[in-house]
Scaffold this motif. Structure first.
Motif, PDB file in Angstrom:
ATOM      1  N   HIS A  51      43.478 -26.006 -24.622  1.00 57.08           N
ATOM      2  CA  HIS A  51      44.249 -25.995 -23.105  1.00 57.08           C
ATOM      3  C   HIS A  51      45.645 -26.214 -23.533  1.00 57.08           C
ATOM      4  O   HIS A  51      46.142 -26.306 -24.270  1.00 57.08           O
ATOM      5  N   ASP A  63      39.282 -25.410 -12.182  1.00 53.93           N
ATOM      6  CA  ASP A  63      41.396 -24.681 -13.070  1.00 53.93           C
ATOM      7  C   ASP A  63      41.072 -25.061 -14.655  1.00 53.93           C
ATOM      8  O   ASP A  63      41.718 -25.106 -15.206  1.00 53.93           O
ATOM      9  N   TYR A  64      39.566 -25.274 -14.615  1.00 54.49           N
ATOM     10  CA  TYR A  64      39.462 -25.597 -16.211  1.00 54.49           C
ATOM     11  C   TYR A  64      39.155 -23.521 -16.978  1.00 54.49           C
ATOM     12  O   TYR A  64      38.596 -23.281 -16.269  1.00 54.49           O
ATOM     13  N   ARG A  65      40.596 -23.492 -17.441  1.00 61.69           N
ATOM     14  CA  ARG A  65      40.862 -22.454 -17.954  1.00 61.69           C
ATOM     15  C   ARG A  65      40.935 -22.178 -19.647  1.00 61.69           C
ATOM     16  O   ARG A  65      42.547 -22.087 -19.934  1.00 61.69           O
TER      17      ARG A  65
END
Length: 290
Positions: A51, A63-65
């Motif tokens: 991350h 928002d999870y990338r």
């Protein structure tokens, strides 16, 4: 919806009564052949991904990338666990469920790294879901490893490789020997065969509260415990003379680390005169009474 369905069913019944009949294979019942809807599946993060952001930032599904660990990143998720079903209150900082999760992550980190993260410039974080996700039924937590700038500086350090086996392949060197500046404030990691006045001796787990640990009285208790660590590291008698052989420098967890469950204090031995050898296992000749 229910009222609309009831009206439609009544219409179909009236049609059957007038003798119009149904096409082949149609029984006139609108609801009995519908497949059940699949159970709702909430968002769960993945393990073995990295991350751009560290800590509790970007925990939401939107928002999870995650990024490849070969790209610049500040955190690496090595495992995803679950809070027990009995945990109903949100596991905020300082709560037992979060500390239990931290212990699980700590165990996983040793196998991932090939050593204890506390002995290198690394960090361990437990990342629970957001409070909104928790209210929606999410019960996962991430085990995230990251890099720190130095034994003194807890600031995050960017990586471009996975930390898998990092403490066995040497990509993240363990703490070692240090040379301090003239003011004794800044420690620089140096090879132990170069002049230095301090060396990482190990860690201990404190049983003091955060308030007592960081109060003035906590320094004395921490010093005594570090002297025990130093005696074991140098293989000298753990007696009243250790304080004449070495001083100590200690580093506490940050408050954020503490609330997650870290109770580890790092200890450096400190020498009045510089040396160009490691004190590890050197006995009384390496650490004489000064």
């Amino acid at each position: 919806m229910r009222r609309w369905m009831a009206a439609l069913a009544a219409t179909v019944t009236l049609t059957v009564a007038t003798g119009c009949g149904n096409p082949a294979g149609v029984d006139g019942m609108l609801t009995d052949d519908w497949p059940e809807l699949p159970a709702a599946v909430g968002f769960t993060p993945e393990a073995n991904v990295c991350h751009e952001y560290a800590g509790w930032v970007r925990r939401k599904a939107t928002d999870y990338r995650p990024v490849a660990c070969t790209e610049k990143h500040l955190a690496e998720t090595i495992q995803v666990g679950s809070f027990p079903a009995a945990v109903t209150e949100y596991p905020d900082g300082g709560t037992k469920p979060l500390r239990d999760a931290y212990a699980e992550c700590d165990k996983a980190s040793r196998g991932w790294l090939g050593g204890d993260w506390r002995e290198a410039a690394l960090t361990l974080n437990v990342v629970p879901p957001s409070q909104n996700a928790w209210r929606g039924g999410a019960r996962w937590f991430r085990c995230d490893l990251g890099r720190r700038n130095s034994i003194e500086d807890k600031g995050p350090r960017t990586g471009t490789a996975s930390l898998k086996d990092a403490m066995t392949n040497g990509s993240e060197p363990r703490y070692g020997c240090y040379d301090f500046d003239e003011d004794g404030n800044k420690a620089t990691l140096v090879p132990c065969d170069r002049p230095h006045t301090a060396e990482f001796a190990g860690t201990f787990e404190t049983n003091l509260s955060w308030e007592k640990l960081t109060a003035d009285g906590g320094d004395e208790a921490t010093h005594r415990n570090c002297l025990k660590v130093i005696a074991k590291f140098a293989k000298v008698p753990d007696d009243g003379n250790v304080k004449y052989r070495s001083g100590s420098i200690s580093y506490y967890p940050s408050l954020d680390e503490w609330t997650m469950g870290s109770r580890t204090v790092r200890c450096l031995l400190w020498l009045a005169d510089s040396t160009n050898r490691s004190v590890r296992g050197g006995g009384t000749s390496a650490l004489p009474i000064g």
